[in-house]
Write an enzyme that holds these catalytic residues in place. Structure first.
Site, PDB file in Angstrom:
ATOM      1  N   ASP A 278       0.874  -1.162   0.000  1.00  0.00           N
ATOM      2  CA  ASP A 278       0.000   0.000   0.000  1.00  0.00           C
ATOM      3  C   ASP A 278       0.922   1.226   0.000  1.00  0.00           C
ATOM      4  OD1 ASP A 278      -2.041   1.792   0.010  1.00  0.00           O
ATOM      5  OD2 ASP A 278      -3.101   0.934   1.704  1.00  0.00           O
TER       6      ASP A 278
HETATM    7  C1  BGC Z   1      -4.876   3.486   0.213  1.00  0.00           C
HETATM    8  C2  BGC Z   1      -4.996   2.574  -1.002  1.00  0.00           C
HETATM    9  C3  BGC Z   1      -4.758   3.369  -2.265  1.00  0.00           C
HETATM   10  C4  BGC Z   1      -3.399   4.026  -2.174  1.00  0.00           C
HETATM   11  C5  BGC Z   1      -3.058   4.857  -3.389  1.00  0.00           C
HETATM   12  C6  BGC Z   1      -3.602   4.282   0.216  1.00  0.00           C
HETATM   13  O1  BGC Z   1      -3.641   5.261   1.209  1.00  0.00           O
HETATM   14  O2  BGC Z   1      -4.949   2.717   1.393  1.00  0.00           O
HETATM   15  O3  BGC Z   1      -6.245   1.960  -1.029  1.00  0.00           O
HETATM   16  O4  BGC Z   1      -4.859   2.540  -3.374  1.00  0.00           O
HETATM   17  O5  BGC Z   1      -3.367   4.880  -1.043  1.00  0.00           O
HETATM   18  O6  BGC Z   1      -3.820   6.008  -3.442  1.00  0.00           O
END
Ligand code: BGC
Length: 807
Positions: free
Chosen positions: A242
């Protein structure tokens, strides 16, 4: 290592390994982390292209420049489909395949290689801040529906990315929290949906969650990534962190994390190189990870080339969004007030009628291509009179007595009142959880006043997750509209007028109170959360406890009626086909969802009363019948045995429940399943509950028995490390000074992004994010090579000064 790189243009896919293995170590390491915020690193001499990964999940959030991941920056307008909680309520694999394909097409048209979705974490608690982004409280619904989205997206040449793997079930302290969960619950509840989606959907990518599971960050966990995901489930794609979630770069490579996103500007690359040079990490392990990234990039390029450019028909996309929105709208109650006659005189009450909530805040938030508001759609389509009262402030949810009185007075003068209420946007965002399940007090007061003024009141709730509805019995009808995306208004009016049926069935329980077992250990204890309720989440709890929720899992009414007849079961052992004939006995076309639960046996094992194992949606014209067939295999009868680490089928009787909701069982069929391969001597003895279970929250001793080990002590705040969360710096006086410094810098940066008139939701979100960010997240986000050592020096200094008493 060879210093000649084979000509990549001639390299067949099989040769990719050789191509990658031939790259010098630093180049392979570069592949393991992104280039900027949204792209992978290209290695030109090996013909490995850079591809774009972007959010996801219910629309394409393609940012024109290399900015942020909180929805703060602008993105190119794209179809905003309903969020996942509505998609889950459709229970419709075919429709979600269509949605996945539409998302894929749009992503391809915007040059996207991987769309970051679907999200399928289990809704362990109805107040989870990101529940609007997840499909269900049940892994069978989540898994099959996620697989349908994945297959749809990938059919258009765009990779899908399952997220967040795994046990990211609340937002508070999400980047550091350690989820303590027993292996059986983990496998049967939290991993099961991912397992189904991986096996059935074959996603190109899986995203690790920020949190730890049983003491280890998921991106560092060889057990989860290698043993479970790759070896047991045959996952053949790439694992991405993530955003900013990398914890221990070397451990992550060893565990099977292929791609660190976004780029941390090389902040961690030297660690990987040194680990290989010192022999701590195998050179071949780096190759393996680099190969996964290279394969993903090539796979994406080949798919884009094969399918060619695509023109998006935005109107068509919008129409699909509207159709899906109606298909997941849940009619909770109806005394006949719905559907409305179009010549009725109506009052439309509530500011969300003019400014509907379409989606939640955070990384999933897309800029819609258009927006249908319910008020406008009603004004256009009603032949009777439509009058409007806004009744509350849409941003705060607040009202005042005179506005409420005016709304009630208006309601008293019309044939039907349509009152739209819901959570203000600030209550539903990534990054923090809700603290209550109540609507704003003014909304409850408004509904009570309007219902008192006119019993023919339709209440529409716009919310991505359950809310309390204390007035539910007073309304003529209650429609749970969820966050229905950019066609929210037209879809709602389709349903209100009966031009579309409300096709939704709840994929989560609507509670009447917070008295659920997970509530005791939901969040708020900072760094550790104990899942002491085990499997007793959602309907598994309510059913077993014999407590009726406000609305049961699976519930949803139709405008027509159905009869289920001739239930049959054929097959033998654990290989069974179950069928039932569904007939539309009403006067309108409609759809019904057949839910198949398995119960029993009553034996040595503690288990929920019944668990969903299959489902199917069927659409029928008036008078038409269809035989719905559902297949059950061994897994439908198995539990996960911790000691033997195997799925085990206990022989004995089972009852199959063909049901329209967890509380509405239409037919029961008794079967007996036969013996098992695993020797019972090896299995873990589980004390059989003497009578109906009344307590669902295990004591510390019981929880330790479930875990098979002592409950670990939570990590102390001192000494400070890169895992220290910004607000934990407050533990010491100098730490507090450092914290204020970070906050000042962050405030300056977000002021630049948010502009002069900042959106309060985004302000709250970014402040919360910083407060709970570990320092290593700041290292990643700074994208600076020297950042890691600078932060390490700072934490060492702050800890030393603390330890030597110089606070
Ligand atoms: C989120 C993800 C997301 C990523 C990119 C993170 O903070 O948990 O779900 O895909 O950011 O934006």
């Amino acid at each position: 290592m060879s210093d000649t790189i084979p000509d990549p243009r001639h390299a067949a896919d099989d040769d990719l390994r050789h191509v990658v293995a031939s790259l010098p170590l630093p180049r392979r390491i570069e592949l393991l982390s992104g280039s900027g915020f949204w792209a992978t690193t290209a290695i030109e001499e090996a013909d490995i292209p850079s591809i774009v990964l972007t959010d996801g999940p219910h629309g394409v959030r393609r940012q024109p420049d290399d900015s942020d991941h909180l929805g703060i920056g602008n993105s190119i307008p794209a179809t905003c489909f309903p969020t996942a909680s509505l998609l889950g309520a459709t229970w419709d694999r075919d429709l979600l395949h269509e949605v996945g394909a539409a998302l894929g097409r749009e992503a391809r048209s915007l040059g996207v290689g991987v769309l970051l979705g679907p999200g399928l974490n289990i809704k362990r608690h109805p107040a989870g801040g990101r529940n609007f982004e997840y499909l269900s409280e049940d892994p069978v619904v989540s898994g099959h529906l996620a697989a349908a989205i994945v297959r749809g997206t990938q059919s258009e040449g765009v990779g899908a990315c399952l997220k967040h793997f795994v046990a990211n079930n609340h937002e508070s302290y999400r980047m550091v929290v350690d989820v303590i969960v027993d292996e059986r619950t983990l496998r049967e509840l939290y991993l099961r949906g991912f397992e189904i989606a991986v096996r059935e959907g074959r996603p190109w990518v899986v995203m690790t969650s920020y949190n730890q599971v049983n003491g280890q960050y998921v991106s560092d966990s060889r057990h989860l990534l290698h043993d479970v995901l790759r070896s047991t489930w045959d996952f053949d794609g790439a694992v991405v962190t993530d955003w900013g979630g990398i914890h221990d770069r070397v451990a992550a490579v060893r565990a099977g994390t292929d791609l660190e996103m976004p780029s941390s500007g090389g902040a961690y690359d030297a660690l990987v190189r040194r680990a290989v040079e010192s022999g701590e990490l195998g050179d071949d392990e780096v190759t393996e990870r680099a190969l996964a990234v290279a394969r993903l990039a090539r796979r994406s390029r080949a798919a884009h080339e094969r399918l060619g450019p695509v023109e998006i028909d935005h109107l068509e996309q919008h129409r699909l969004s509207r159709r899906v929105a109606a298909a997941g709208t849940v009619l909770l109650t109806n005394d006949g007030t719905l559907p409305l006659r179009s010549d009725a005189d109506i009052a439309v009450i509530g500011a969300f009628a003019a400014r509907p909530r379409l989606q939640g805040a955070g990384s999933s938030s897309v800029v819609p291509t258009r927006e249908d508001a319910p008020l406008r759609a009603l004004e256009e389509r009603m032949t009777g009179r439509v009058r409007y009262s806004d009744a509350y402030d849409p941003d705060t949810g607040r009202s005042d007595p005179s506005r409420l009185r005016a709304a009630a007075e208006l309601a008293a003068t019309v044939d039907v009142a349509v009152v739209i209420v819901g959570l203000p946007a600030i209550d539903e965002a990534e990054g923090y959880d809700r603290t209550s399940l109540s609507l704003p007090a003014a909304h409850d007061e408004l509904v009570a006043a309007v219902c008192a003024a006119n019993p023919r009141t339709v209440v529409v709730v716009q919310s991505g997750a359950p809310v309390f509805m204390p007035w539910v019995e007073r309304a003529g009808a209650v429609v749970f509209a969820y966050l229905a995306g950019q066609a929210a208004g037209s879809a709602l009016v389709d349903v209100l007028l009966g031009e579309a049926e409300p096709g939704g069935r709840l994929a989560e329980t609507m509670p009447a109170s917070m008295a659920i077992p997970a509530n005791e250990n939901f969040h708020g204890r900072g760094r550790q959360v104990q899942y002491r309720e085990g499997l007793y989440v959602g309907y598994r709890y309510y059913d077993t406890a014999g407590i009726a929720p406000r609305f049961a899992f699976g519930h949803g009414l139709s405008y027509t009626t159905f009869e289920w007849s001739d239930p049959q079961v054929t097959g033998s052992g654990t290989d069974l086909d179950v069928s039932v004939t569904v007939t539309n006995t009403g006067l309108r076309p409609g759809s019904d969802v057949v839910q198949l639960y398995v119960a029993g046996p009553k034996s040595s094992l503690d288990r929920p009363d019944k668990e969903l194992r299959e489902f199917a949606k069927v659409s029928l014209d008036p008078g038409a019948s269809s035989t719905v067939r559902l297949h059950l295999d061994e897994r439908a009868f198995a539990h996960f045995d911790r000691r033997s680490e195997a799925w085990v089928v206990e022989p004995g009787p089972r009852t199959l429940h063909l049901a329209a909701s967890a509380l509405d069982v239409r037919h029961r069929l008794d079967v007996t399943v036969g013996s098992v391969e695993v020797s019972h001597a090896d299995l873990e003895p589980t004390p059989r509950p003497a009578r109906r279970r009344t307590r669902f929250l295990s004591t510390a001793t019981e929880f330790e028995a479930m875990l098979g080990r002592p409950i670990p002590a939570p990590t102390p705040a001192l000494p400070f490390t890169l895992d220290t969360v910004v607000e934990e710096l407050d533990t010491t006086r100098l730490g507090r000074v450092a914290r204020r410094g970070f906050e000042r810098i962050a405030a300056q940066q977000s002021a630049k992004l948010l502009g002069d008139d900042p959106d309060p939701v985004l302000v709250k979100l970014s402040q919360q994010m910083l407060r709970e960010a570990p320092l290593r997240f700041l290292v990643s986000m700074s994208a600076h090579q020297g950042a890691r050592s600078a932060f390490e020096a700072l934490t060492a200094l702050l800890s030393t000064l603390r330890l030597t008493g110089r606070r």
